[in-house]
Write an enzyme that holds these catalytic residues in place. Sequence first.
Site, PDB file in Angstrom:
ATOM      1  N   GLY A  57       0.793  -1.226   0.000  1.00  0.00           N
ATOM      2  CA  GLY A  57       0.000   0.000   0.000  1.00  0.00           C
ATOM      3  C   GLY A  57       0.822   1.272   0.000  1.00  0.00           C
ATOM      4  N   HIS A  58       2.148   1.164   0.017  1.00  0.00           N
ATOM      5  CA  HIS A  58       3.002   2.374   0.160  1.00  0.00           C
ATOM      6  C   HIS A  58       4.160   2.298  -0.819  1.00  0.00           C
ATOM      7  CE1 HIS A  58       5.523   5.417   2.257  1.00  0.00           C
ATOM      8  NE2 HIS A  58       4.373   5.831   2.748  1.00  0.00           N
ATOM      9  N   PHE A  59       4.128   2.528  -1.930  1.00  0.00           N
ATOM     10  CA  PHE A  59       3.024   2.720  -2.857  1.00  0.00           C
ATOM     11  C   PHE A  59       3.166   1.655  -3.921  1.00  0.00           C
ATOM     12  CE2 PHE A  59       4.199   6.844  -1.066  1.00  0.00           C
ATOM     13  CZ  PHE A  59       3.002   7.224  -0.488  1.00  0.00           C
ATOM     14  N   ILE A  64       8.016   2.796  -1.630  1.00  0.00           N
ATOM     15  CA  ILE A  64       8.926   3.583  -0.792  1.00  0.00           C
ATOM     16  C   ILE A  64       8.733   3.127   0.648  1.00  0.00           C
ATOM     17  CG2 ILE A  64       9.486   5.884   0.077  1.00  0.00           C
ATOM     18  CD1 ILE A  64       8.392   7.008  -2.565  1.00  0.00           C
TER      19      ILE A  64
END
Length: 155
Positions: A57-59, A64
């Site tokens: 989810g990041h990203f 990152i």
Amino acid sequence: MTEEATTTLSSADIIEIMKLLPHRYPFLMVDKIIEIDGDNTAIGIKNVTVNEPHFTGHFPESPIMPGVLLIEGMAQTAGAICAKKDGQPGNLVYFMTIENARFRKPVVPGDRVEFHVRKHKQRGNIWKFHCDAKVDGALVAEADIGAMIVRKDQA
């Protein structure tokens, strides 16, 4: 851990780290400690891989490592110093404060992060550290953190 063991440990593999810290996957942010100088400094290592759950989810299109996890890696490296010095199995090291946090460059899968921590103050069970995170020698994040050792019967 004996007093002799706490003062002579110069590095720690993942097994030793898991004896010092209560953290486990997916929240153990230090894979190895390559240097410990008494209760003054340490260098922890985190090998960043795309398989870590936060990257979903990041990203997803441009993964990152979240800055808070860099701070956590710094805190865990500092916590290993505290736990090693304390030498009492089961006691916890609580992360208390964070000041002057700065994020300089993104950390991405494939990077090898070095967490450089240096004690700048200790009073009783309260410790203060300055921490830098580096990739290939370049500063990616820094912060001043505080920690406290809590006896297991008071946790």
